[in-house]
Design a protein around this motif. Structure first.
Motif, PDB file in Angstrom:
ATOM      1  N   MET A  62       0.844  -1.181   0.000  1.00 38.39           N
ATOM      2  CA  MET A  62       0.000   0.000   0.000  1.00 38.39           C
ATOM      3  C   MET A  62       0.880   1.232   0.000  1.00 38.39           C
ATOM      4  O   MET A  62       1.824   1.323   0.766  1.00 38.39           O
ATOM      5  N   THR A  63       0.567   2.171  -0.865  1.00 39.42           N
ATOM      6  CA  THR A  63       1.286   3.431  -0.866  1.00 39.42           C
ATOM      7  C   THR A  63       0.799   4.291   0.295  1.00 39.42           C
ATOM      8  O   THR A  63      -0.322   4.128   0.765  1.00 39.42           O
ATOM      9  N   MET A  64       1.648   5.209   0.756  1.00 38.06           N
ATOM     10  CA  MET A  64       1.245   6.078   1.852  1.00 38.06           C
ATOM     11  C   MET A  64       0.281   7.135   1.329  1.00 38.06           C
ATOM     12  O   MET A  64       0.599   7.877   0.422  1.00 38.06           O
ATOM     13  N   ARG A  65      -0.914   7.155   1.883  1.00 37.77           N
ATOM     14  CA  ARG A  65      -1.919   8.137   1.483  1.00 37.77           C
ATOM     15  C   ARG A  65      -2.775   8.447   2.708  1.00 37.77           C
ATOM     16  O   ARG A  65      -2.842   7.656   3.638  1.00 37.77           O
ATOM     17  N   GLU A  66      -3.409   9.601   2.651  1.00 37.61           N
ATOM     18  CA  GLU A  66      -4.351   9.940   3.708  1.00 37.61           C
ATOM     19  C   GLU A  66      -5.556   9.031   3.551  1.00 37.61           C
ATOM     20  O   GLU A  66      -6.137   8.937   2.466  1.00 37.61           O
ATOM     21  N   TRP A  67      -5.932   8.328   4.615  1.00 38.53           N
ATOM     22  CA  TRP A  67      -7.061   7.398   4.550  1.00 38.53           C
ATOM     23  C   TRP A  67      -8.344   8.161   4.843  1.00 38.53           C
ATOM     24  O   TRP A  67      -8.545   8.667   5.936  1.00 38.53           O
ATOM     25  N   LYS A  68      -9.227   8.272   3.842  1.00 41.07           N
ATOM     26  CA  LYS A  68     -10.439   9.081   3.964  1.00 41.07           C
ATOM     27  C   LYS A  68     -11.691   8.267   4.265  1.00 41.07           C
ATOM     28  O   LYS A  68     -12.717   8.822   4.615  1.00 41.07           O
ATOM     29  N   PHE A  69     -11.609   6.959   4.102  1.00 39.54           N
ATOM     30  CA  PHE A  69     -12.782   6.105   4.288  1.00 39.54           C
ATOM     31  C   PHE A  69     -13.051   5.838   5.761  1.00 39.54           C
ATOM     32  O   PHE A  69     -12.118   5.698   6.556  1.00 39.54           O
ATOM     33  N   ALA A  70     -14.335   5.742   6.118  1.00 38.94           N
ATOM     34  CA  ALA A  70     -14.710   5.310   7.462  1.00 38.94           C
ATOM     35  C   ALA A  70     -14.418   3.819   7.615  1.00 38.94           C
ATOM     36  O   ALA A  70     -14.140   3.348   8.716  1.00 38.94           O
ATOM     37  N   ASP A  71     -14.456   3.095   6.494  1.00 41.29           N
ATOM     38  CA  ASP A  71     -14.179   1.656   6.501  1.00 41.29           C
ATOM     39  C   ASP A  71     -12.677   1.412   6.655  1.00 41.29           C
ATOM     40  O   ASP A  71     -11.851   2.220   6.230  1.00 41.29           O
ATOM     41  N   SER A  72     -12.351   0.273   7.209  1.00 41.89           N
ATOM     42  CA  SER A  72     -10.964  -0.146   7.382  1.00 41.89           C
ATOM     43  C   SER A  72     -10.294  -0.388   6.022  1.00 41.89           C
ATOM     44  O   SER A  72     -10.968  -0.790   5.064  1.00 41.89           O
ATOM     45  N   PRO A  73      -8.989  -0.197   5.930  1.00 37.75           N
ATOM     46  CA  PRO A  73      -8.281  -0.530   4.690  1.00 37.75           C
ATOM     47  C   PRO A  73      -8.469  -1.997   4.284  1.00 37.75           C
ATOM     48  O   PRO A  73      -8.376  -2.335   3.109  1.00 37.75           O
ATOM     49  N   SER A  74      -8.772  -2.847   5.252  1.00 41.17           N
ATOM     50  CA  SER A  74      -8.954  -4.268   4.950  1.00 41.17           C
ATOM     51  C   SER A  74     -10.413  -4.641   4.664  1.00 41.17           C
ATOM     52  O   SER A  74     -10.730  -5.815   4.514  1.00 41.17           O
ATOM     53  N   ALA A  75     -11.294  -3.637   4.564  1.00 35.69           N
ATOM     54  CA  ALA A  75     -12.704  -3.905   4.256  1.00 35.69           C
ATOM     55  C   ALA A  75     -12.818  -4.634   2.916  1.00 35.69           C
ATOM     56  O   ALA A  75     -12.027  -4.413   1.997  1.00 35.69           O
ATOM     57  N   VAL A  76     -13.816  -5.482   2.823  1.00 39.90           N
ATOM     58  CA  VAL A  76     -14.041  -6.282   1.617  1.00 39.90           C
ATOM     59  C   VAL A  76     -14.624  -5.430   0.496  1.00 39.90           C
ATOM     60  O   VAL A  76     -15.523  -4.621   0.716  1.00 39.90           O
TER      61      VAL A  76
END
Length: 98
Positions: free
Chosen positions: A1-15
């Motif tokens: 995963m590249t470094m980015r600002e995570w904007k989602f309420a969902d986890s990065p591992s969400a399906v």
């Protein structure tokens, strides 16, 4: 995963549900759905020829690695869809039809 600002309420591992053509970069993501019933994300390509056997499940962070413009959809409400006419077009949004 590249470094980015995570904007989602969902986890990065969400399906995320998508297609083999999108994952293998043979198609670009043209349609997005944020399902009302279970909160799942679906990202589909421009081709309407996808078969059930083409379905794939990936992580949300992997989908953003494929197309970082998906971060613009982080606030897409449950039960809504988004689409675009080309890979460089702006995302359009509307409630999904029931």
């Amino acid at each position: 995963m590249t470094m980015r600002e995570w904007k989602f309420a969902d986890s990065p591992s969400a399906v995320v549900y998508t297609t083999r053509r999108v994952v293998e970069r043979m198609d670009w993501i043209a349609y997005a759905f944020h399902d009302a019933d279970d909160g799942a994300w679906q990202f589909h390509g421009s081709s309407t020829e996808a078969k059930e056997s083409d379905a794939m499940v990936i992580r949300l962070e992997s989908a953003l690695d494929l197309d970082d413009s998906l971060s613009e959809l982080a606030d897409l409400p449950l039960g809504w869809r988004a689409w675009r006419k080309s890979k460089d077009s702006e995302w359009q949004r509307a409630p999904s039809e029931a």
